[in-house]
Enzyme design. Sequence first.
Site, PDB file in Angstrom:
ATOM      1  N   SER A  23     -13.563  63.252  12.070  1.00  0.00           N
ATOM      2  CA  SER A  23     -13.699  63.857  13.220  1.00  0.00           C
ATOM      3  C   SER A  23     -14.938  63.850  13.829  1.00  0.00           C
ATOM      4  O   SER A  23     -14.965  63.841  15.112  1.00  0.00           O
ATOM      5  CB  SER A  23     -13.115  65.243  12.888  1.00  0.00           C
ATOM      6  OG  SER A  23     -11.817  65.096  11.999  1.00  0.00           O
ATOM      7  N   ASP A  49     -10.373  53.914  11.266  1.00  0.00           N
ATOM      8  CA  ASP A  49     -10.333  54.857  12.458  1.00  0.00           C
ATOM      9  C   ASP A  49     -11.578  54.591  13.181  1.00  0.00           C
ATOM     10  O   ASP A  49     -11.552  54.665  14.736  1.00  0.00           O
ATOM     11  CB  ASP A  49      -9.978  56.256  12.011  1.00  0.00           C
ATOM     12  CG  ASP A  49      -8.668  56.489  11.619  1.00  0.00           C
ATOM     13  OD1 ASP A  49      -7.826  55.631  11.728  1.00  0.00           O
ATOM     14  OD2 ASP A  49      -8.542  57.869  11.456  1.00  0.00           O
ATOM     15  N   ASN A  92      -4.080  53.647  13.996  1.00  0.00           N
ATOM     16  CA  ASN A  92      -3.278  54.940  13.831  1.00  0.00           C
ATOM     17  C   ASN A  92      -4.356  56.054  13.870  1.00  0.00           C
ATOM     18  O   ASN A  92      -4.180  56.710  13.179  1.00  0.00           O
ATOM     19  CB  ASN A  92      -2.555  54.759  12.533  1.00  0.00           C
ATOM     20  CG  ASN A  92      -1.503  55.817  12.317  1.00  0.00           C
ATOM     21  OD1 ASN A  92      -1.281  56.726  13.392  1.00  0.00           O
ATOM     22  ND2 ASN A  92      -1.144  56.027  11.373  1.00  0.00           N
ATOM     23  N   ASP A 315      -5.431  69.042   6.624  1.00  0.00           N
ATOM     24  CA  ASP A 315      -5.420  67.510   5.747  1.00  0.00           C
ATOM     25  C   ASP A 315      -5.943  68.093   4.274  1.00  0.00           C
ATOM     26  O   ASP A 315      -5.302  67.542   3.372  1.00  0.00           O
ATOM     27  CB  ASP A 315      -6.691  66.795   6.606  1.00  0.00           C
ATOM     28  CG  ASP A 315      -6.392  66.261   7.765  1.00  0.00           C
ATOM     29  OD1 ASP A 315      -5.240  66.397   8.232  1.00  0.00           O
ATOM     30  OD2 ASP A 315      -7.133  65.674   8.499  1.00  0.00           O
ATOM     31  N   GLU A 343       0.309  60.580   9.602  1.00  0.00           N
ATOM     32  CA  GLU A 343       0.135  59.114   9.209  1.00  0.00           C
ATOM     33  C   GLU A 343       1.746  58.750   8.725  1.00  0.00           C
ATOM     34  O   GLU A 343       2.097  57.829   8.932  1.00  0.00           O
ATOM     35  CB  GLU A 343      -0.673  58.771   8.422  1.00  0.00           C
ATOM     36  CG  GLU A 343      -2.085  58.503   8.892  1.00  0.00           C
ATOM     37  CD  GLU A 343      -2.763  59.808   8.993  1.00  0.00           C
ATOM     38  OE1 GLU A 343      -2.204  60.945   9.391  1.00  0.00           O
ATOM     39  OE2 GLU A 343      -3.998  59.764   8.994  1.00  0.00           O
ATOM     40  N   HIS A 388      -3.390  57.078   3.917  1.00  0.00           N
ATOM     41  CA  HIS A 388      -4.659  57.083   2.930  1.00  0.00           C
ATOM     42  C   HIS A 388      -4.729  58.374   2.256  1.00  0.00           C
ATOM     43  O   HIS A 388      -5.063  58.319   1.039  1.00  0.00           O
ATOM     44  CB  HIS A 388      -5.835  57.172   4.086  1.00  0.00           C
ATOM     45  CG  HIS A 388      -5.847  58.343   5.255  1.00  0.00           C
ATOM     46  ND1 HIS A 388      -6.910  58.792   5.620  1.00  0.00           N
ATOM     47  CD2 HIS A 388      -4.894  58.808   5.776  1.00  0.00           C
ATOM     48  CE1 HIS A 388      -6.466  59.691   6.462  1.00  0.00           C
ATOM     49  NE2 HIS A 388      -5.279  59.594   6.592  1.00  0.00           N
ATOM     50  N   ARG A 389      -4.146  59.661   2.881  1.00  0.00           N
ATOM     51  CA  ARG A 389      -4.174  60.886   2.079  1.00  0.00           C
ATOM     52  C   ARG A 389      -3.136  60.868   0.871  1.00  0.00           C
ATOM     53  O   ARG A 389      -3.446  61.461   0.044  1.00  0.00           O
ATOM     54  CB  ARG A 389      -4.226  61.896   2.941  1.00  0.00           C
ATOM     55  CG  ARG A 389      -5.335  62.134   4.083  1.00  0.00           C
ATOM     56  CD  ARG A 389      -5.389  63.464   4.556  1.00  0.00           C
ATOM     57  NE  ARG A 389      -6.318  63.234   5.795  1.00  0.00           N
ATOM     58  CZ  ARG A 389      -7.677  63.026   5.770  1.00  0.00           C
ATOM     59  NH1 ARG A 389      -8.272  63.049   4.422  1.00  0.00           N
ATOM     60  NH2 ARG A 389      -8.483  62.836   6.641  1.00  0.00           N
ATOM     61  N   LYS A 414      -8.347  53.614   6.142  1.00  0.00           N
ATOM     62  CA  LYS A 414      -8.227  54.563   7.341  1.00  0.00           C
ATOM     63  C   LYS A 414      -9.922  55.457   7.513  1.00  0.00           C
ATOM     64  O   LYS A 414     -10.175  55.505   8.819  1.00  0.00           O
ATOM     65  CB  LYS A 414      -7.083  55.411   7.431  1.00  0.00           C
ATOM     66  CG  LYS A 414      -6.775  56.075   8.752  1.00  0.00           C
ATOM     67  CD  LYS A 414      -5.285  56.655   8.971  1.00  0.00           C
ATOM     68  CE  LYS A 414      -5.271  57.071  10.340  1.00  0.00           C
ATOM     69  NZ  LYS A 414      -5.895  58.385  10.910  1.00  0.00           N
TER      70      LYS A 414
END
Length: 434
Positions: A23, A49, A92, A315, A343, A388-389, A414
Amino acid sequence: METLTLPGANLAHGTVKLPGSKSISNRTLLLAALAQGTTEIHELLASDDTQRMLEALQTLGIVLTQIAPHQWRVEGSSGSFPVRQAKLFLGNAGTAFRPLTAALALSQGDYELSGIARMHERPIGDLVDALNAAGASIEYLQNPGFPPLHIHPAEINTSQALQVRGDVSSQFLTALLMALPLTGMEARIEVVGELISKPYIEITLNLMRRFGVKVLRDEWRAFTIPARSIYQSPGSIHVEGDASSASYFLAAGAIGQGPVKVEGVGRDSIQGDVRFIEALELMGAVVTTGDNWIEVSAVPGKLKALDLDCNHIPDAAMTLAILALFADGPSTLRNIASWRVKETDRLTAMATELRKVGAIVEEGSDYLRITPPAALLPNAHIDTYDDHRMAMCFSLVALGGVPVTINDPKCVAKTFPDYFERFSTLIHISNSSI
Ligand SMILES: O=C(O)C1=C[C@@H](OP(=O)(O)O)[C@@H](O)[C@H](O)C1
Ligand SMILES: C=C(OP(=O)(O)O)C(=O)O
């Protein structure tokens, strides 16, 4: 399909240096590109990203030079991108797509923005509506309300307040806040409906302030950007370690006794996801913090079940869903409807995969209730849905002493390309259990 099988383990201890915050990295890159002067960015995240943001800015004519593995020099464009016609592919990356949509809509150029198929299913209508109401000319190239987009040159007028809905993604408000100084005019943004993921707005306002733009605010309802606000480079800026990425290692410390220490983020972080440690404490883990580190340990045995509104940590809340497998009763994670437009549909994906390891899961429209199994089922094959998470979260199942297979593990690129290498340095098997 590639898979990765993690052996069962029961202890986690060690220290991990965190990669930079996604972020903060993508916001800083954009603000540095729009600023007057040159900015050196230290500890920038290297991942898909940030790569999408770097490529986009390069295509837009910004001069970016890599001076060390995580260090970049950005020549600011004083608020106007040199290239006035471009096609950008943004993968994404929500933190690239939404802010660039707003910045380019105010840039008097002709731009096409697209992403991967999933990005074309992630909503952007609330942001486009707010910009078009102020005179922008943004057209949908496929489905109304979703990328890809075609942005045409247009005259912007901010004499009326811009209204933006806040209940689907906070990134729409972030995008408007970061872009509106480009007009040079005073601009007022009013938030319609409940704003979700509020701490991400604090990150936005904090970084804008470091680049010299102070936003006036009426709590979470309205924000005013003063006339003649201009971004000025702070010279150099340091990116904190990623607090969401930290959550996997900190959770490992809680499940596998610890101590696990993460370096790069600490008690004064500007990232809302550091508040994940409050949830860990509620579950019975012991947390200590310093200026630039956090450490977690726990006594062996079960963690305490949790019932938590997770809207402020959307997240890191995914990591809590896995911790719930190790709790002494059912846990409920509430107010997480936004999971459906990330995602993947994370509510359905998480419920489906948690059931594979034996949990009983109730999937609500905006909550999950997770009842842990008496014993985790071994050898589950976890689908990750290009999220990814999902991949990073489910690695923690291995700490329940059971092997687990992660399908398509490279989706972690990502935000955290070498996640599994770092995770494997922390996990161990105690002698007594061999
Ligand atoms: O602004 C940001 O940097 C982010 C905001 C959050 O999204 P929403 O506001 O859509 O919840 C978060 O999930 C995302 O990973 C990053
Ligand atoms: C929601 C996420 O990403 P994005 O920035 O693309 O919205 C995420 O990283 O969990």
